[in-house]
Each structure stands twice: as structure tokens, then as C-alpha cells.
Design an enzyme around this catalytic site. Sequence first.
Site, PDB file in Angstrom:
ATOM      1  N   ASP A 676       8.045  -4.524   7.707  1.00  0.00           N
ATOM      2  CA  ASP A 676       6.748  -4.527   7.049  1.00  0.00           C
ATOM      3  C   ASP A 676       6.666  -3.398   6.004  1.00  0.00           C
ATOM      4  O   ASP A 676       6.190  -3.606   4.883  1.00  0.00           O
ATOM      5  CB  ASP A 676       5.666  -4.351   8.129  1.00  0.00           C
ATOM      6  N   LYS A 680       6.440  -3.269   1.721  1.00  0.00           N
ATOM      7  CA  LYS A 680       5.449  -2.506   0.952  1.00  0.00           C
ATOM      8  C   LYS A 680       6.121  -1.641  -0.114  1.00  0.00           C
ATOM      9  O   LYS A 680       5.661  -1.598  -1.256  1.00  0.00           O
ATOM     10  CB  LYS A 680       4.617  -1.633   1.896  1.00  0.00           C
TER      11      LYS A 680
END
Length: 813
Positions: A676, A680
Site C-alpha cells: 500500500d 503511494k
Amino acid sequence: MLVLKFGGTSVGSSENIHKVIKIVSEISKKDRTVVVVSAYGGVTDLLLKAGMLASEKDDSFRNVLDEINERHQNSILDLKINNPEVIEKVNAHLHTLEELLKGIYYINELSSTTIDKLSAYGELLSSLLITEAFNVNGRFAVHKNATELIKTTKTSGKHQVDFAITTKEINYHFQNSTAAITIVPGFIASNNSNEITTLGRGGSDFSAAIIAAALQAKELQIWTDVSGMYTANPKLVKQARPIQSISYQEAMELSHFGAKVLYPPTILPVMEKCIPIVIKNTSKPEDVGTHIASESSGQNPIKGLSHIGDIALLTLEGSGMVGIPGISRRLFETLSNRGINIIMITQASSEHSICLGISEPDADLAKQLVDLEFENEIALHKIDPLTIEKDLAIIALVGESMKNHQGISGKMFQTLGKNNVNIRAIAQGASEKNISAVIKKDDVKKALNVLHERFFEDQRKQLNLFIAGVGNVGSKLLEQIKQQKSYLKEKLNINLRVVGITNSRKMLFSEDGISLKNWQESLAQSEETADMEQFIERTKKLNMRNSIFVDITASDLVAKRYASFLKSSIAVVACNKIACSANFESYQELKQLATKYNAPFLFETNVGAGLPIIDTLNNLIASGDEILKIQAVLSGSLNFVFNNFSKGESFHDVVKQAQAEGYTEPDPRIDLSGVDVARKILILARESGLILELDDVINRPFLTEKNLQSTDVAHFYNTLIEDDEHFQQLVEKAEAQHSQLKYVAQLIDGKPSVGLEIIPQGHPFYNLEGKDNIVVFYTKRYPEQPLIVKGAGAGGDVTASGLFSDIIRMRTY
Ligand code: ADP
Ligand code: ASP
Ligand code: MG
């Protein structure tokens, strides 16, 4: 003398007829009044339908006839009519109507003369019944058949009013009558053989104008179901409002271009006599309505918008047309000889092509005729065969004083272009009373609405939201919108409406905006089962201006549809990270589409929830700064885990607690593996201008091989217990250095990486709490003292507010 015309809806029910009686009674106290009435609403359509069915030998014409019978028999009862003479006349009409339909059925044919005869019954019946209703209510009224007043002759296959005879007949009748109220059927007339003729659909307005002109009436009042002539068709543009004052010329342009409220031929007879027309609402007689006269008042140079649907565009082109006189004349004559009406003309100044807008049902015949007329030129390749484009419409901007204002057409086309409405042809008369454009039929509603917004709505912008995923974050967003709605309206001139919402069970649409007071119940009670494909298609099909699709799902399928939204000029606001972290090519395509179609693609919440991280980065780049290095802590879940993990504690228990408190994904491996965070930093790297893929992000995992190889979530938790020693070592090492463990994302020398780091005291990351995120930008302008964005980087409220800011950004597009 006053002439009042009441349309089909005004006399559609006995309740409305009573309103008519009241209005006329008041007015006739002061002035002698002629009341022209239409057929009961819908009856003319029924008559024509019955005729068509009968001529096709379809027995169901009888059902339609029964419906017509029933409407009028019920009306006798409702209006409490018991005068046997009137009832007998009505029944006689209904009987001859039946005989006529049987005849049509028998001979299998419906000529134009028969259509006239047939469609006249609507007004014959309504005028008899309404006259008697006046008498029943104690208002003496006289019935006068319009066939004895209005006379027509046939020219070019069409009935034309013979004004000389008509004026004489009307004057003769009214000079010899003392009735205060005379009821006349609209729409019908007769020829010199005394056969019934009609004045065209919507023709009762014209009947009233003819009578008003002949009698030099003080005023012609058109009573209908709306409070005047509106700035645009109120059925298509909710914000449209009645025009208070408009000139004959402007009203004529609007009605010619589709404003159905006034039948176009109506204006000329009264204009010649300078008789004002007032359009009024039968159900709201107190509303002022629209005043039509020689001069109009008002500041806005644009009076209204209108449109004509079902248009086909004919294009005649070829090198052989240049400089050859007579081509246009032959083209126009060919069409007019067969009664094909040309609605719009444009010709390129090169004379290489002529474009004509005509009614679509005439298009195929037009092609046959024109190709035949130019047979020789086509054979010699001097002219191409006529091309036809269908499914088009004409929209028009009308206003007499447009000629005194510059830049109106520029604004019109810019507004349409911005909203992805493609313009096929443009026409502007030399008088500049009207600018019209041919566009796709499917774009009409959107075009009228954006133009209305641009020219009539004090620059208030309406944003239409379609929200996919109304769980935790979505609900918060709706709550925030509800709270801010009036502020946005008053302070920012934004009218924010939620038009569609869906969760995993149900979906709900409302073109006027879903009420945010009780959207949960409305959604739960919606008849529509959730179907993401359907939701997406409906959003596109509604084709509303300033549409914004808000993706609060984590769905791959939804992310794949962004391109098709942007191509339809629908903006996309996403907290779903999939699209921006998928392959570079598709990320880049979305950005390019957003520019090309002027539909923003915004995803601030992809990194750090509501924190202005992407916005800050974009502003740095746009103002010419250059990113040297980014260091960031971007995972609320990993932050929570490492803030709560200290020596001697079970790492397994800490992760479990994080999950229980909602800090991790249902599958905590997504957070703990670093994927995750890798997404980003990839997004930040791309926004910094780098061409990178997710594989280019170096991921230094802190989990063990066993953790990473686990087969499911339960297994993963077991491996955390089994490998607890590994985690103890990690934390011991950090604590020995009086430091903290933080999961850090970095972009150094164009290379992104993620991994667990030991952060010493004094470092900006050291004291990071709970779900806080931090991003440190080192740039050319901030080389030593970096620009830092820090704050809560997870949670429903802040994510919703990040989405909200992206939505509001749309106001400047
Ligand atoms: P009537 O039966 O009274 O003759 P019509 O149906 O012929 O009424 O005309 C009124 C309708 O015209 C309105 O209900 C409205 O839907 C439609 N309309 C279209 N354009 C306009 C406009 N610019 N202003 C007002 N009404 C319009
Ligand atoms: N009844 C006719 C029609 O429906 C005429 C009118 O109402 O103006 O077209
Ligand atoms: Mg009408």
C-alpha cells in the site's frame, strides 16, 4: 374586447374548467371576452391515433374511440350538464365520429381531408361542453363555431388563412352579437366549400390571434399550464424561469425554434396590429406571466434558449459548386417543390459546400430528390452525392439586443465545447436575433442546461455528483455535503447536488438531486439493486453537465472505467488508488484524457487521506520547482502497529489490536507487506514527473519469509506467533539506540523505496502519533529546510474532506 385562449391542459379536467370559468368571469366583468378553447388535453392525439389504427384495419381503433367517448361522457357528469339539447349535440358528434372512423376502416385510407375532419372533433366537443359549463355556473356564454369565422384556402398543399374574408366574417358576427362571453373552438376553420380544415398542431393559439387581430382586441391572452414563456423549456431546464417582457420578434424566434408554448404563426397577425400577447398560467392566475409587445425590457441581451429535435443535416459539396450560380437555387427549389421545409442554412464562404438542417422524417426523400436533380454533376464528379446525418437537433440562443453585445457567440461555443458538446453546424442571421447550432440529439438537455447556467444563472455553477461506495467514507462525505450545501450556494455560488449513489446492495438516482436528509432510507427502499456496470452506464447516459464520478470503492472494475468517464467529459474524483498505481501508460492516458476533455481527474486522497500532499506537490512543480527528495510516513496502520509495539510484547497481539480497531485492511498483509505504501510513493513519484512502474519501487520487507508465504489471514497470524523472535530483535535494536521504528517511503535520486527504518530522536518522524502521516519535500527551493505536510492521514472524516476538496476544485473548470 379581449381574446383569451385556453389550451388542452387548461381544459383537461372539470376542475381546470372551473378555474377557466372563474378567470373569464372576472375578466368579462370589464371587457367583452372571446374565449378560444382547445380540445381536452390529449384528445387530438387520441383522434389521430384512432384514425391511423382504423386506416390500418386495426380493430383496436374502437378501444381508442371508447376512451374518447368516456372522456366526454364523464365530462358531462362532472360538469353537471343536463341540458338535453347540448347532450344531444355532443352525442351526435360522437356518433358521426364513430361513423367517420368506420368509414376510414372500411376504405383503408386516411387522406389529409379526412385527417382534418377527424381531428376537428376535439375542439367541436370541448367548446360545446365548456359553453354549457359556463351556463350551468350562472355565467351566460354563447357558442360560436370557428368554421363560420375562419376561412382557409389551399396554397402549396397547405391551408392558409384567407385573412380578408376571415376578418369580415369575424367582424360581422361580433358586431351583431351582444354576448359578454363568446366561446369559440380553436384549431378549426373551413374552406370555401365549407369543409372543415385545421390550422396545424397547436393551432388554437393561432385561431385566437386571428380573432384578436380582426377585432383589434386590447390584448390576446394565452392561458396554459406554465407561468409564461420561459428562458428555456421548463421540462428540460429545471432552473428556467418565466421571461417577463419579450418582443414579438424574440418570441417568434423562440417559438420557431421549438418553444411549444406559443404556436409560431400566432405572433404575426397580432404584431401587425400591435396587440400585446400575455401568456398566463391557468392554475396560477396571480403569476404575472410573459408580456409580448413591440419592445422588450430587461438587461440581459439574451432572452431565451430553445431547440428543435429530430433534425437531419444535409450537406451538398463538391469542387463543381465553386463560383457556379444557381446551385443553391436548384437545391432549395427541389426541396420546396415537395414541401420540405428548410429550418437552417449554412454555407462555407468558399462555396464548396452548403449545409441544410431539415426535419429528420424528410431526410430520405430529400436525398432522393437532390441526387436526382444533380444527377449529371454527380456523374461528372463535380458534386458529391448528398450526405445525410441524422439524430441531430438545433439549439438556438435568442435575443434582439445580442447585436449590441460582443462575444456572445464566443461564450456560447466555449461553454458547449467545455462540456464536450460537439457542434456540427452554426448559423447566425445577419440580424443577430438568433445564433443557432446543430448538435447531437443526445446532447440537447446538457447543452440547454449549460447555456442556461452560463447566460441566466448569475454564474451559479451546478455540480452533479455520482457516488460509488457509500460506506464509512461515503456516508461522511454525504454528511459534510449536507452541512455545507447552503454555504457553497451563498459564498461560492455552487449548487452541489448528489444525483446518483450506490453501495453494494442498492443504487438510487434522482435527476433533481437526492435529498441528503434521509438518503439512507431512500437508498434502502430503492427498487434498484446495485449493479456497478448499470450505475456507470446510467451516469454516462444521463449526460448531465458538470458531472463528477466519485469512486470510493477499492474496485478494479470501477477504476478501469475512468477513461470512458473522462471521454464523456465526466470528471473523476477517486480515493481508489488502483488507477494511479496501475501501469504508467494507463495513468498517463487518464491524465491526457482529463486535459483533452476538460474533465478533471483528481485523487488527492490516494496519499495521506485529506492532507494536501498531491496538491502541494502539483503546485511546486507547476510553479517551476524541482523535487530533489521525498521522505514520508504514509501508513496509518503501520504507524499504529509500531507506536504500540515495544520490547516484550507480542507483535501478533499488536497487529490483532490494530485490525480490531479498524486501522488495517481486512487482510493486514496488504499493509504489513508495504504494498500500500509502495503504491503511494509511486503516485508521488509519478506526480513529480517520473516515469515509473510499481515494480520499480524497492520494497525491503520487514516480515519474514514465512509471514510472506502464508496462505491466508489466519495462517498469517500463526506465522507472526511462530516468528515473534524476529520482531523482538527488530524492536530491541531500535530501543537500544533510543530510537523508534517507522515504516518510511522515500524518493531519492528518482528512485522510490519503502521499508522499516530506525528513526533517531530529533528526527521529524520520531514523534509521529497514531494515524498521523508526514511528507517531507526537499526541493530546489527548499533544499535544507524542507517543506513538510503533516497531520491525520487516515480515517473516514479526513478522507471524506479530501474528496470534498477535490469536488469543490471543479468549480474553476
Ligand atoms: P397548451 O395545451 O396550453 O397549448 P402546450 O403544451 O402547447 O400547452 O404548451 C405549453 C408547454 O410548452 C409547457 O408545458 C412546456 O412544457 C412547453 N414549453 C416548451 N418550451 C417552453 C418555453 N420556452 N416556455 C414555456 N413553455 C415551454
Ligand atoms: N387540439 C389541437 C392540438 O392538440 C390544437 C391546440 O390545442 O392548439 O394540436
Ligand atoms: Mg399549445
